[in-house]
Scaffold this active site. Structure first.
Site, PDB file in Angstrom:
ATOM      1  N   SER A 114       0.854  -1.178   0.000  1.00 22.04           N
ATOM      2  CA  SER A 114       0.000   0.000   0.000  1.00 22.04           C
ATOM      3  C   SER A 114       0.896   1.236   0.000  1.00 22.04           C
ATOM      4  CB  SER A 114      -0.893  -0.024   1.244  1.00 22.04           C
ATOM      5  OG  SER A 114      -1.701   1.126   1.314  1.00 22.04           O
ATOM      6  N   LYS A 151      -0.934  -0.943  -4.502  1.00 25.67           N
ATOM      7  CA  LYS A 151      -2.170  -0.226  -4.144  1.00 25.67           C
ATOM      8  C   LYS A 151      -1.789   1.208  -3.856  1.00 25.67           C
ATOM      9  CE  LYS A 151      -4.859  -0.061   0.142  1.00 25.67           C
ATOM     10  NZ  LYS A 151      -5.609  -0.881   1.109  1.00 25.67           N
ATOM     11  N   LEU A 152      -2.481   2.120  -4.522  1.00 24.29           N
ATOM     12  CA  LEU A 152      -2.197   3.541  -4.362  1.00 24.29           C
ATOM     13  C   LEU A 152      -3.342   4.201  -3.605  1.00 24.29           C
ATOM     14  CD1 LEU A 152      -0.313   5.890  -5.197  1.00 24.29           C
ATOM     15  CD2 LEU A 152      -1.698   6.139  -7.254  1.00 24.29           C
ATOM     16  N   LYS A 153      -2.987   4.950  -2.562  1.00 21.62           N
ATOM     17  CA  LYS A 153      -3.985   5.732  -1.837  1.00 21.62           C
ATOM     18  C   LYS A 153      -4.327   6.941  -2.695  1.00 21.62           C
ATOM     19  CE  LYS A 153      -4.198   3.563   2.170  1.00 21.62           C
ATOM     20  NZ  LYS A 153      -5.482   3.074   2.703  1.00 21.62           N
ATOM     21  N   ASP A 158      -7.154   3.006  -3.343  1.00 22.34           N
ATOM     22  CA  ASP A 158      -7.934   3.046  -2.100  1.00 22.34           C
ATOM     23  C   ASP A 158      -8.220   4.498  -1.739  1.00 22.34           C
ATOM     24  OD1 ASP A 158      -9.112   2.704   0.371  1.00 22.34           O
ATOM     25  OD2 ASP A 158      -7.379   1.755   1.332  1.00 22.34           O
ATOM     26  N   ASN A 186     -10.336   5.487   0.897  1.00 23.67           N
ATOM     27  CA  ASN A 186     -10.690   5.703   2.305  1.00 23.67           C
ATOM     28  C   ASN A 186     -11.816   6.727   2.456  1.00 23.67           C
ATOM     29  OD1 ASN A 186      -7.390   4.999   2.781  1.00 23.67           O
ATOM     30  ND2 ASN A 186      -8.856   3.979   4.115  1.00 23.67           N
ATOM     31  N   GLU A 190     -11.148   0.779  -3.987  1.00 26.59           N
ATOM     32  CA  GLU A 190     -11.489   0.433  -2.607  1.00 26.59           C
ATOM     33  C   GLU A 190     -12.147   1.619  -1.901  1.00 26.59           C
ATOM     34  OE1 GLU A 190      -8.024  -1.013  -0.569  1.00 26.59           O
ATOM     35  OE2 GLU A 190      -8.973  -0.983   1.403  1.00 26.59           O
ATOM     36  N   ASP A 237     -14.130  -1.692   2.185  1.00 23.63           N
ATOM     37  CA  ASP A 237     -13.249  -1.887   3.350  1.00 23.63           C
ATOM     38  C   ASP A 237     -14.027  -1.398   4.574  1.00 23.63           C
ATOM     39  OD1 ASP A 237     -11.354  -1.664   5.382  1.00 23.63           O
ATOM     40  OD2 ASP A 237      -9.896  -0.506   4.243  1.00 23.63           O
ATOM     41  N   LYS A 262     -10.517  -7.404   6.950  1.00 22.69           N
ATOM     42  CA  LYS A 262      -9.577  -7.046   8.020  1.00 22.69           C
ATOM     43  C   LYS A 262     -10.161  -7.609   9.308  1.00 22.69           C
ATOM     44  CE  LYS A 262      -7.860  -2.647   6.184  1.00 22.69           C
ATOM     45  NZ  LYS A 262      -8.067  -1.186   6.246  1.00 22.69           N
ATOM     46  N   GLY A 311      -4.652  -4.600   5.578  1.00 23.08           N
ATOM     47  CA  GLY A 311      -3.597  -4.424   6.568  1.00 23.08           C
ATOM     48  C   GLY A 311      -3.828  -3.157   7.369  1.00 23.08           C
TER      49      GLY A 311
HETATM   50  C1  NPQ Z   1      -6.654   0.728   4.505  1.00 26.75           C
HETATM   51  N1  NPQ Z   1      -4.381   0.309   5.435  1.00 26.75           N
HETATM   52  O1  NPQ Z   1      -6.643  -0.228   3.778  1.00 26.75           O
HETATM   53  C2  NPQ Z   1      -5.653   0.890   5.649  1.00 26.75           C
HETATM   54  C3  NPQ Z   1      -5.728   2.201   6.270  1.00 26.75           C
HETATM   55  C4  NPQ Z   1      -4.766   2.505   7.379  1.00 26.75           C
HETATM   56  C5  NPQ Z   1      -2.283  -0.562   4.606  1.00 26.75           C
HETATM   57  O2  NPQ Z   1      -3.591   0.937   3.424  1.00 26.75           O
HETATM   58  C6  NPQ Z   1      -1.413   4.730  10.335  1.00 26.75           C
HETATM   59  C7  NPQ Z   1      -1.717   5.631   9.344  1.00 26.75           C
HETATM   60  C8  NPQ Z   1      -2.010   3.506  10.342  1.00 26.75           C
HETATM   61  C9  NPQ Z   1      -2.633   5.292   8.362  1.00 26.75           C
HETATM   62  C10 NPQ Z   1      -3.551   1.921   9.353  1.00 26.75           C
HETATM   63  C11 NPQ Z   1      -3.489   0.303   4.433  1.00 26.75           C
HETATM   64  C12 NPQ Z   1      -2.934   3.163   9.361  1.00 26.75           C
HETATM   65  C13 NPQ Z   1      -3.250   4.066   8.374  1.00 26.75           C
HETATM   66  C14 NPQ Z   1      -4.447   1.638   8.351  1.00 26.75           C
HETATM   67  C15 NPQ Z   1      -4.164   3.712   7.374  1.00 26.75           C
HETATM   68  O3  NPQ Z   1      -7.539   1.550   4.348  1.00 26.75           O
HETATM   69 MG    MG Z   2      -8.662   0.526   2.797  1.00 27.16          MG
END
Ligand code: NPQ
Ligand code: MG
Length: 383
Positions: free
Chosen positions: A142, A168-170, A196, A198, A221, A246, A270, A298
């Site tokens: 990620s 995976k790109l935020k 992703d 969020n 996502e 998610d 998760k 994760g």
């Molecule tokens: C998700 N995880 O899938 C999460 C979001 C997440 C690996 O992308 C510190 C800062 C802890 C940001 C734990 C991944 C975090 C965080 C999870 C983001 O949406």
């Molecule tokens: Mg996510």
């Protein structure tokens, strides 16, 4: 076989991240993690310890839980009920706590510690307990949001060089399309690639998100707020790229509903978000029955959660690479003796008794910021 909880230790650790991790809900440089140790005694009185990891973040930014709140609800509400229940096994934890609403991450950490102790006592690996057959699982990474596209591409190239088989790109509204285009250009058409959000988009963003279709992403996502199931269903009809949930998925029944409504074409599982590994398995089974692909998400876990996630992701319905990267993706030094590593793009599923890790007590002590102990009478002692 059931066992009695003799003692519980709650330990807070501070883990510096190797680089800041930015998502559409904020940027983080450290991870404040709550660990749970439960000492179980069997009928003959012999004691075995088990460890769980609570994935709540320090602020309620990903979900309503946060680490101080998780610790409070464990000490004052969850543990008193669990300890009053008499001899238990992991499968009893969720039903025993079911009348207390919410707090899935806090509950999951307790179930995890009981499960670890129970499996160690039985000499069984978590993968064997789950009936998982695979010994290797593909590893995805990620990648956080970057202001500069050049910096983003340098980070992605580094992960490609490390061997990760899926990127995976935020994303968030702004430079999303441009950065997805740049990453697709860098990694080529054949590297599995997903995004992703969020929850950063709105129902009215359908035509904007449809612009991602040309980049042949595996999935988008959680584009919309967690409670907007109908919005995700409409988006799934409007956008060709599969919609993956998610944050919206917090139970097996809710997941079944989201699938039926057409809102969940792929599921991110998760364990912490859904109240534990046993509920995660139920969601896996349900998705297999409905033909919905799943993958393991994760939460920047230590080697404790990472080991357990690797075993879960070895179940047959996990047909897409998960966010189970090497520990070094986030942490220079893990608290376990055998951190998760990546070889040829894959992670080895742990095969030792318990969830599949052993703690490095020196490292663990060096990152510990506080410790409390709770005895059978509920008396809390600072250590
Ligand atoms: C998700 N995880 O899938 C999460 C979001 C997440 C690996 O992308 C510190 C800062 C802890 C940001 C734990 C991944 C975090 C965080 C999870 C983001 O949406
Ligand atoms: Mg996510």
């Amino acid at each position: 076989m059931t066992s009695t909880i003799e003692r519980v230790e709650l330990r807070r650790i501070a883990m510096p991240l190797v680089s800041p991790f930015r998502t559409s809900f904020g940027s983080q440089t450290d991870r404040d993690i709550l660990l749970v140790r439960i000492d179980l005694a069997d009928a003959s009185g012999s004691i075995v310890e088990g460890w769980g990891e609570c994935v709540a973040l320090s602020e309620p930014s990903y979900s309503p839980e946060y680490v101080d709140g998780a610790q409070h609800v464990i000490v004052h509400h969850l543990l008193p009920r669990l300890m009053a229940a008499g001899p238990i096994e992991a499968a009893d934890v969720a039903p025993t706590l079911a009348k207390l609403h919410g707090h899935p991450m806090a509950k999951a950490a307790l179930e995890m510690a009981v499960l670890d102790a129970q499996l160690r006592a039985a000499g069984q690996s978590f993968a064997a307990f789950l009936g998982a057959q695979r010994t290797l699982i593909p590893s995805g990474v990620s990648v956080g949001i970057h202001d500069s596209t050049d910096e983003l591409l340098a980070a992605v190239q580094g992960y490609v060089d490390d061997g990760y088989v899926r990127i995976k790109l935020k994303i968030e509204p702004g430079s999303d399309i441009e950065q997805v285009a740049a990453v697709r250009d860098l990694i080529g058409p054949d590297t599995p690639f997903q995004v992703d959000a969020n929850t950063a988009y709105r129902r009215t963003d359908g035509s904007h998100l449809a612009r991602l279709d040309e980049f042949h992403l595996l999935l988008i996502e959680q584009p919309l707020p967690e409670d907007d199931i109908i919005g995700h269903a409409r988006l799934a009809a409007e956008v060709e790229t599969p919609i993956c949930l998610d944050e919206s998925l917090v139970s097996a029944t809710g997941t079944a509903d989201a699938i039926e409504l057409g809102a969940c074409e792929i599921a991110n599982i998760k364990p912490g978000r859904v109240g534990g590994y046993l509920e995660a398995v139920r969601i896996h089974d349900l998705c297999v029955a409905k033909g919905i692909p799943v993958w393991c998400g994760g939460m920047l876990e230590t080697g404790i959660g990472r080991a357990a996630n690797a075993a879960l992701a070895a179940l047959p319905g996990f047909t897409l690479p998960g966010d189970i990267s090497a520990s070094t993706r986030f942490y220079a030094r893990d608290i376990v003796t055998d951190p998760i590593t990546i070889t040829n793009g894959h992670v080895t599923v742990p095969a030792t008794a318990g969830l599949g890790f052993d703690l490095d007590c020196d490292v663990l002590d060096s990152v510990t910021t506080s410790r409390i102990s709770i005895d059978r009478r509920g008396t809390v002692t600072e250590l």
